[in-house]
Design a protein around this motif. Structure first.
Motif, PDB file in Angstrom:
ATOM      1  N   LEU A  43      23.006  52.399 -10.898  1.00 55.18           N
ATOM      2  CA  LEU A  43      23.271  51.735 -12.173  1.00 55.18           C
ATOM      3  C   LEU A  43      22.665  52.506 -13.339  1.00 55.18           C
ATOM      4  CD1 LEU A  43      22.853  48.010 -11.124  1.00 55.18           C
ATOM      5  CD2 LEU A  43      24.981  49.251 -11.589  1.00 55.18           C
ATOM      6  N   GLU A  44      21.491  53.072 -13.147  1.00 51.73           N
ATOM      7  CA  GLU A  44      20.867  53.881 -14.205  1.00 51.73           C
ATOM      8  C   GLU A  44      21.701  55.139 -14.455  1.00 51.73           C
ATOM      9  OE1 GLU A  44      18.541  55.329 -17.180  1.00 51.73           O
ATOM     10  OE2 GLU A  44      18.303  53.337 -16.304  1.00 51.73           O
ATOM     11  N   ARG A  45      22.286  55.712 -13.415  1.00 53.67           N
ATOM     12  CA  ARG A  45      23.148  56.883 -13.574  1.00 53.67           C
ATOM     13  C   ARG A  45      24.389  56.530 -14.399  1.00 53.67           C
ATOM     14  NH1 ARG A  45      27.579  58.960 -11.744  1.00 53.67           N
ATOM     15  NH2 ARG A  45      28.008  57.372 -10.179  1.00 53.67           N
ATOM     16  N   ARG A  46      24.968  55.362 -14.112  1.00 49.18           N
ATOM     17  CA  ARG A  46      26.169  54.916 -14.823  1.00 49.18           C
ATOM     18  C   ARG A  46      25.867  54.436 -16.236  1.00 49.18           C
ATOM     19  NH1 ARG A  46      30.694  53.334 -11.640  1.00 49.18           N
ATOM     20  NH2 ARG A  46      30.406  53.971  -9.476  1.00 49.18           N
ATOM     21  N   TYR A  47      24.714  53.805 -16.408  1.00 48.99           N
ATOM     22  CA  TYR A  47      24.338  53.191 -17.679  1.00 48.99           C
ATOM     23  C   TYR A  47      22.933  53.640 -18.063  1.00 48.99           C
ATOM     24  CZ  TYR A  47      28.231  50.260 -16.267  1.00 48.99           C
ATOM     25  OH  TYR A  47      29.465  49.818 -15.845  1.00 48.99           O
ATOM     26  N   PRO A  48      22.772  54.869 -18.553  1.00 53.67           N
ATOM     27  CA  PRO A  48      21.440  55.378 -18.901  1.00 53.67           C
ATOM     28  C   PRO A  48      20.686  54.424 -19.846  1.00 53.67           C
ATOM     29  CG  PRO A  48      23.074  57.129 -19.046  1.00 53.67           C
ATOM     30  CD  PRO A  48      23.832  55.839 -18.839  1.00 53.67           C
ATOM     31  N   GLY A  49      19.380  54.331 -19.602  1.00 53.22           N
ATOM     32  CA  GLY A  49      18.545  53.470 -20.433  1.00 53.22           C
ATOM     33  C   GLY A  49      18.606  52.006 -20.042  1.00 53.22           C
ATOM     34  N   PHE A  50      19.041  51.724 -18.827  1.00 49.61           N
ATOM     35  CA  PHE A  50      19.211  50.351 -18.327  1.00 49.61           C
ATOM     36  C   PHE A  50      17.840  49.787 -17.950  1.00 49.61           C
ATOM     37  CE2 PHE A  50      22.624  47.961 -15.590  1.00 49.61           C
ATOM     38  CZ  PHE A  50      22.228  46.758 -16.128  1.00 49.61           C
ATOM     39  N   ASP A  51      16.941  49.681 -18.945  1.00 46.52           N
ATOM     40  CA  ASP A  51      15.550  49.284 -18.715  1.00 46.52           C
ATOM     41  C   ASP A  51      15.393  47.888 -18.142  1.00 46.52           C
ATOM     42  OD1 ASP A  51      14.635  51.734 -19.632  1.00 46.52           O
ATOM     43  OD2 ASP A  51      14.416  51.023 -21.693  1.00 46.52           O
ATOM     44  N   VAL A  52      16.349  47.016 -18.396  1.00 49.03           N
ATOM     45  CA  VAL A  52      16.236  45.638 -17.917  1.00 49.03           C
ATOM     46  C   VAL A  52      16.209  45.577 -16.384  1.00 49.03           C
ATOM     47  CG1 VAL A  52      18.698  45.054 -17.858  1.00 49.03           C
ATOM     48  CG2 VAL A  52      17.023  43.277 -18.370  1.00 49.03           C
ATOM     49  N   LEU A  53      16.650  46.632 -15.726  1.00 48.23           N
ATOM     50  CA  LEU A  53      16.640  46.647 -14.258  1.00 48.23           C
ATOM     51  C   LEU A  53      15.232  46.476 -13.703  1.00 48.23           C
ATOM     52  CD1 LEU A  53      19.137  49.534 -13.458  1.00 48.23           C
ATOM     53  CD2 LEU A  53      19.496  47.078 -13.140  1.00 48.23           C
ATOM     54  N   LYS A  54      14.240  47.008 -14.400  1.00 47.67           N
ATOM     55  CA  LYS A  54      12.855  46.968 -13.913  1.00 47.67           C
ATOM     56  C   LYS A  54      12.371  45.551 -13.652  1.00 47.67           C
ATOM     57  CE  LYS A  54      11.843  51.182 -16.381  1.00 47.67           C
ATOM     58  NZ  LYS A  54      11.471  51.684 -17.683  1.00 47.67           N
ATOM     59  N   SER A  55      12.916  44.583 -14.360  1.00 47.06           N
ATOM     60  CA  SER A  55      12.459  43.206 -14.199  1.00 47.06           C
ATOM     61  C   SER A  55      13.557  42.278 -13.672  1.00 47.06           C
ATOM     62  CB  SER A  55      11.921  42.681 -15.528  1.00 47.06           C
ATOM     63  OG  SER A  55      12.918  42.786 -16.531  1.00 47.06           O
ATOM     64  N   SER A  56      14.681  42.845 -13.265  1.00 48.72           N
ATOM     65  CA  SER A  56      15.808  42.028 -12.797  1.00 48.72           C
ATOM     66  C   SER A  56      15.706  41.691 -11.310  1.00 48.72           C
ATOM     67  CB  SER A  56      17.134  42.763 -13.032  1.00 48.72           C
ATOM     68  OG  SER A  56      17.392  42.895 -14.398  1.00 48.72           O
ATOM     69  N   ALA A  57      16.295  40.580 -10.965  1.00 45.66           N
ATOM     70  CA  ALA A  57      16.432  40.192  -9.559  1.00 45.66           C
ATOM     71  C   ALA A  57      17.812  40.640  -9.081  1.00 45.66           C
ATOM     72  CB  ALA A  57      16.297  38.678  -9.416  1.00 45.66           C
ATOM     73  N   ILE A  58      17.916  40.843  -7.766  1.00 49.28           N
ATOM     74  CA  ILE A  58      19.193  41.203  -7.144  1.00 49.28           C
ATOM     75  C   ILE A  58      19.573  40.101  -6.175  1.00 49.28           C
ATOM     76  CG2 ILE A  58      20.433  42.846  -5.688  1.00 49.28           C
ATOM     77  CD1 ILE A  58      18.233  44.898  -6.366  1.00 49.28           C
ATOM     78  N   SER A  59      20.810  39.658  -6.282  1.00 49.33           N
ATOM     79  CA  SER A  59      21.356  38.707  -5.323  1.00 49.33           C
ATOM     80  C   SER A  59      22.452  39.430  -4.545  1.00 49.33           C
ATOM     81  CB  SER A  59      21.941  37.497  -6.061  1.00 49.33           C
ATOM     82  OG  SER A  59      22.640  36.672  -5.167  1.00 49.33           O
ATOM     83  N   LEU A  60      22.416  39.309  -3.221  1.00 51.64           N
ATOM     84  CA  LEU A  60      23.438  39.892  -2.350  1.00 51.64           C
ATOM     85  C   LEU A  60      24.059  38.764  -1.547  1.00 51.64           C
ATOM     86  CD1 LEU A  60      24.923  42.287  -1.028  1.00 51.64           C
ATOM     87  CD2 LEU A  60      22.968  42.509   0.531  1.00 51.64           C
ATOM     88  N   ASN A  61      25.330  38.512  -1.806  1.00 56.11           N
ATOM     89  CA  ASN A  61      26.062  37.434  -1.122  1.00 56.11           C
ATOM     90  C   ASN A  61      25.336  36.100  -1.203  1.00 56.11           C
ATOM     91  OD1 ASN A  61      28.170  39.197  -0.395  1.00 56.11           O
ATOM     92  ND2 ASN A  61      27.009  39.881   1.388  1.00 56.11           N
ATOM     93  N   GLY A  62      24.751  35.823  -2.383  1.00 51.79           N
ATOM     94  CA  GLY A  62      24.130  34.530  -2.633  1.00 51.79           C
ATOM     95  C   GLY A  62      22.665  34.422  -2.269  1.00 51.79           C
ATOM     96  N   GLY A  63      22.078  35.477  -1.691  1.00 53.81           N
ATOM     97  CA  GLY A  63      20.659  35.442  -1.345  1.00 53.81           C
ATOM     98  C   GLY A  63      19.914  36.554  -2.050  1.00 53.81           C
TER      99      GLY A  63
END
Length: 88
Positions: A43-63
């Motif tokens: 995602l950082e490669r596609r969207y440089p400066g995507f700083d919000v990732l550092k504090s984001s949660a990831i959900s995979l198939n609802g978990g």
């Protein structure tokens, strides 16, 4: 933008809050398979400066999963990037 990649070779990623603002997208298809541990780098490669990732949660198939987890995102999976949200 349409993709020529079959759905079985892609996964759907949903963006929320600041992630939507940064990508200018709510949803998109990305190539699968992709190790969970490589998701933020992709995602950082596609969207440089995507700083919000550092504090984001990831959900995979609802978990929820950890960014460093050893799993793999497969074709047909659904991923969500969920930044922290505050209200006041």
């Amino acid at each position: 933008m349409a993709s020529n990649t079959p759905q079985s070779e892609t996964f759907t990623i949903h963006y929320f809050a600041a992630a939507t603002t940064h990508t200018s997208k709510n949803t998109e298809l990305l190539p699968a398979p992709l190790p969970i541990s490589d998701l933020f780098a992709e995602l950082e490669r596609r969207y440089p400066g995507f700083d919000v990732l550092k504090s984001s949660a990831i959900s995979l198939n609802g978990g929820y999963v950890d960014e460093g987890e050893n799993g793999v995102i497969k074709g047909g999976d659904e991923v969500a990037i969920i930044p922290p949200v505050s209200s006041g």
